[in-house]
Design a protein around this motif. Structure first.
Motif, mmCIF file in Angstrom:
data_model
loop_
_atom_site.group_PDB
_atom_site.id
_atom_site.type_symbol
_atom_site.label_atom_id
_atom_site.label_comp_id
_atom_site.label_asym_id
_atom_site.label_seq_id
_atom_site.Cartn_x
_atom_site.Cartn_y
_atom_site.Cartn_z
ATOM 1 N N ALA A 1 0.844 -1.203 0.000
ATOM 2 C CA ALA A 1 0.000 0.000 0.000
ATOM 3 C C ALA A 1 0.878 1.251 0.000
ATOM 4 O O ALA A 1 0.505 2.282 -0.540
ATOM 5 C CB ALA A 1 -0.925 0.018 1.210
ATOM 6 N N GLY B 1 3.840 3.026 -4.284
ATOM 7 C CA GLY B 1 2.830 3.329 -5.289
ATOM 8 C C GLY B 1 3.346 4.387 -6.240
ATOM 9 O O GLY B 1 4.555 4.496 -6.478
ATOM 10 N N ASN C 1 6.337 6.570 -5.315
ATOM 11 C CA ASN C 1 7.713 6.133 -5.500
ATOM 12 C C ASN C 1 8.162 6.242 -6.949
ATOM 13 O O ASN C 1 9.278 6.650 -7.234
ATOM 14 C CB ASN C 1 7.855 4.667 -5.067
ATOM 15 C CG ASN C 1 7.386 4.475 -3.645
ATOM 16 O OD1 ASN C 1 6.218 4.671 -3.342
ATOM 17 N ND2 ASN C 1 8.290 4.118 -2.766
ATOM 18 N N TYR D 1 -4.879 10.826 -7.552
ATOM 19 C CA TYR D 1 -4.161 9.562 -7.689
ATOM 20 C C TYR D 1 -4.785 8.713 -8.803
ATOM 21 O O TYR D 1 -4.095 8.103 -9.611
ATOM 22 C CB TYR D 1 -4.274 8.832 -6.349
ATOM 23 C CG TYR D 1 -3.112 7.948 -6.022
ATOM 24 C CD1 TYR D 1 -1.983 8.468 -5.399
ATOM 25 C CD2 TYR D 1 -3.145 6.595 -6.312
ATOM 26 C CE1 TYR D 1 -0.924 7.654 -5.077
ATOM 27 C CE2 TYR D 1 -2.085 5.784 -5.991
ATOM 28 C CZ TYR D 1 -0.981 6.313 -5.371
ATOM 29 O OH TYR D 1 0.065 5.511 -5.058
ATOM 30 N N PHE E 1 3.857 11.334 2.472
ATOM 31 C CA PHE E 1 3.065 10.819 1.354
ATOM 32 C C PHE E 1 3.516 9.418 0.968
ATOM 33 O O PHE E 1 2.721 8.492 0.863
ATOM 34 C CB PHE E 1 3.210 11.768 0.157
ATOM 35 C CG PHE E 1 2.395 11.371 -1.035
ATOM 36 C CD1 PHE E 1 1.105 11.841 -1.197
ATOM 37 C CD2 PHE E 1 2.925 10.529 -2.003
ATOM 38 C CE1 PHE E 1 0.347 11.476 -2.306
ATOM 39 C CE2 PHE E 1 2.171 10.152 -3.109
ATOM 40 C CZ PHE E 1 0.883 10.633 -3.258
ATOM 41 N N LEU F 1 5.193 7.182 2.564
ATOM 42 C CA LEU F 1 5.005 6.134 3.574
ATOM 43 C C LEU F 1 3.525 5.961 3.928
ATOM 44 O O LEU F 1 3.183 5.216 4.845
ATOM 45 C CB LEU F 1 5.817 6.464 4.829
ATOM 46 C CG LEU F 1 7.340 6.495 4.630
ATOM 47 C CD1 LEU F 1 8.044 6.962 5.894
ATOM 48 C CD2 LEU F 1 7.868 5.128 4.227
ATOM 49 N N SER F 2 2.658 6.662 3.215
ATOM 50 C CA SER F 2 1.207 6.598 3.467
ATOM 51 C C SER F 2 0.844 7.043 4.878
ATOM 52 O O SER F 2 -0.155 6.599 5.440
ATOM 53 C CB SER F 2 0.649 5.183 3.262
ATOM 54 O OG SER F 2 0.868 4.759 1.958
ATOM 55 N N SER G 1 -4.465 5.097 6.512
ATOM 56 C CA SER G 1 -4.386 3.692 6.107
ATOM 57 C C SER G 1 -3.400 2.884 6.952
ATOM 58 O O SER G 1 -3.638 1.713 7.207
ATOM 59 C CB SER G 1 -4.091 3.570 4.628
ATOM 60 O OG SER G 1 -2.762 3.826 4.391
ATOM 61 N N SER H 1 -6.501 1.243 -0.955
ATOM 62 C CA SER H 1 -6.313 1.540 0.474
ATOM 63 C C SER H 1 -6.574 2.997 0.806
ATOM 64 O O SER H 1 -6.756 3.341 1.964
ATOM 65 C CB SER H 1 -4.945 1.140 1.015
ATOM 66 O OG SER H 1 -4.143 0.567 0.078
HETATM 67 N N1 TRP Z 1 2.210 6.002 -0.311
HETATM 68 C C1 TRP Z 1 1.482 6.067 -1.557
HETATM 69 C C2 TRP Z 1 2.482 6.284 -2.654
HETATM 70 O O1 TRP Z 1 3.640 6.511 -2.417
HETATM 71 C C3 TRP Z 1 0.475 7.178 -1.531
HETATM 72 C C4 TRP Z 1 -0.407 7.133 -0.351
HETATM 73 C C5 TRP Z 1 -0.533 8.060 0.598
HETATM 74 C C6 TRP Z 1 -1.257 6.073 0.022
HETATM 75 N N2 TRP Z 1 -1.414 7.670 1.547
HETATM 76 C C7 TRP Z 1 -1.866 6.461 1.220
HETATM 77 C C8 TRP Z 1 -1.521 4.845 -0.527
HETATM 78 C C9 TRP Z 1 -2.729 5.611 1.860
HETATM 79 C C10 TRP Z 1 -2.394 4.017 0.128
HETATM 80 C C11 TRP Z 1 -2.989 4.387 1.308
HETATM 81 O O2 TRP Z 1 2.128 6.233 -3.791
#
Ligand code: TRP
Length: 454
Positions: A23, A26, A29, A110, A231, A233-234, A239, A328
């Motif tokens: 998750a 994504g 990265n 996104y 961002f 690391l979500s 999530s 997610s």
């Molecule tokens: N971490 C995801 C990425 O790098 C983006 C993201 C931010 C995300 N918050 C999230 C993905 C929550 C899933 C759930 O692309």
């Protein structure tokens, strides 16, 4: 004490690490990290990003998993419940609400970007990139984003699939398929890196990423690096806290958090190493913005053997990585609506899904009919990204850190970290309680001009 979430648990420590990494890894990265690194001048920006990931990201991830596992509820209610049990204001639950809102806003763009990648799968299969030069490739990208109908089509396909998956509640099944996706993504990135070495410009790409040129770094750059650490690391989007709710008791949270962070960071750096040599080999601008991967990778694939095959595979991976992250991202707002408004899952999913779909048009139009419509010098997409990644996420993270360090009952933390007074425990308290709030406040105040430190 409630120690089991009603949704079950991850089957093992590695299952949790793997699912959370998928998750976290994504578009952030593969798409965002290279382009913001390019815009912000390379090395020095990357260093600040790495420092933010290590010093702020890991501890906040630990805090989120800890809160999630303790409460075993969705983020908004998790923080509220722990606040009440810790005898502080239930309003701390609003922090959870803020993170859920951030997830909703991020999802709206996104899905659009994942839609671009979906278009690129089709173009790869059609062979559009075969032997294409930089000019052709950039024309292909412009043709796509300047056509609102085409992007709307893909955005709709993405949103619909996300809604179907979240309605059916089959995320877990999907995550099992990720077992193959993540390793394949690694291999494909390696293939592009080998190609990048073969261009003869690997050294330039490497230097751009890792040589420190502090003169290129601005206070905005520092803010963007901080925001991106959250961002990617979500964090502060609900999530991780939600995933934490399914973590078995025996998992050692700091270890899991470090592994997830490592996997995420290595992927971003690999994407950088794959893309920048291609940028320099073709005389492109590293600072070309959100189109960067779409204007560089096709050049590589267009000129390698089996390029058509690898290109299709690569963009399919990008779509999947984006898709899983998007799923997610939709989950926290849906869970929040279900628990607060007692709506059925299908209705809540439809409501949130359609709202994000509509909001997505703001991003679609930012690259064509509304590209000149600017507020504070930014179009809608840039503003949305700026407000969410650079303000909402760091502020959310700051509040989560303060909550974990100063409000949450110490006995809860001791139980979750499985350590009483150990070094990990003390370090965690010190960072969450002092370093995080001070560092985030300085960067935020500095970027809006209220402090002039750097
Ligand atoms: N971490 C995801 C990425 O790098 C983006 C993201 C931010 C995300 N918050 C999230 C993905 C929550 C899933 C759930 O692309």
């Amino acid at each position: 004490m409630e120690h089991h979430s009603k949704h079950g648990q991850w089957s093992s420590q590695w299952a949790f690490i793997f699912a959370t990494s998928s998750a976290a890894i994504g578009l952030g990265n593969i798409w965002k990290f290279p382009y913001i690194t390019g815009v912000n001048g390379g090395g020095a920006f990357v260093l600040v990003y790495l420092i933010c990931v290590a010093i702020l990201g890991v501890p906040i991830m630990i805090a989120e998993i800890m809160i999630g596992r303790r409460a075993r509820l969705n983020p908004a209610n998790a923080m509220k419940q722990i606040a009440i049990q810790s005898k502080c204001r239930p309003q701390w639950g609003m922090v959870g609400g803020l993170t859920v809102l951030a997830a909703f806003l991020i999802l709206s763009y996104y899905s659009v970007i994942a839609g671009w990648a979906l278009d690129y799968v089709v173009q790869s299969i059609r062979g559009s990139f075969y032997l294409a030069n930089a000019e052709v490739v950039s024309q292909l990208f412009n043709n796509l984003v300047s056509n609102p109908w085409r992007v709307t089509f893909w955005h709709t396909v993405m949103m619909l699939s996300i809604i179907v998956v979240v309605t059916l509640g089959v995320e877990r099944g999907l995550e099992r398929s990720m077992r193959y996706m993540l390793p394949s993504m690694f291999v494909l990135l390696l293939i592009v890196i080998f190609y990048a070495i073969h261009t003869g410009f690997f050294k330039e790409g490497f230097e751009f990423l890792f040589y420190l040129k502090f003169e290129n770094l601005t206070s905005q750059g520092v803010l963007i690096a901080l925001g991106h650490a959250f961002f990617t690391l979500s964090l502060a989007t609900g999530s991780i806290m939600m995933y934490g709710a399914y973590v078995p008791r025996y998992v050692y949270i700091p270890f899991a958090a470090i592994m997830i962070t490592l996997a995420d960071t290595v992927t971003a750096l690999m994407a950088g190493l794959a893309i920048f040599p291609i940028v320099f080999a073709n005389g492109l601008e590293p600072s070309s913005g959100p189109g960067l991967i779409f204007q560089t990778l096709p050049l590589a694939f267009g000129h390698m053997s089996f390029g058509l095959f690898f290109a299709s595979l690569f963009f399919i991976m990008v779509v999947f990585a984006g898709f899983l992250s998007a799923v997610s991202l939709l989950e926290p707002p849906v869970a929040w609506i279900i628990e607060n408004y007692k709506l059925k899952r299908s209705k809540a999913t439809l409501l949130v899904g359609v709202s994000t779909w509509l909001l997505g048009f703001g991003t679609i139009f930012s690259f064509n009919i509304a590209s000149d419509f600017k507020l504070l010098g930014k179009n809608f997409f840039e503003l949305l990204d700026h407000v969410t990644a650079n303000f909402m996420l760091p502020i959310g993270g700051l509040l989560i850190a303060l909550f974990a360090a100063w409000k949450m009952k110490k006995s809860f933390v001791i139980e979750e970290i499985n350590h009483n007074q150990g070094i990990a425990y003390q370090l965690l308290y010190f960072i969450l309680g002092y370093i995080t709030p001070i560092a985030i406040s300085i960067v935020l105040l500095n970027s809006i001009g209220l402090l002039a430190i750097f």
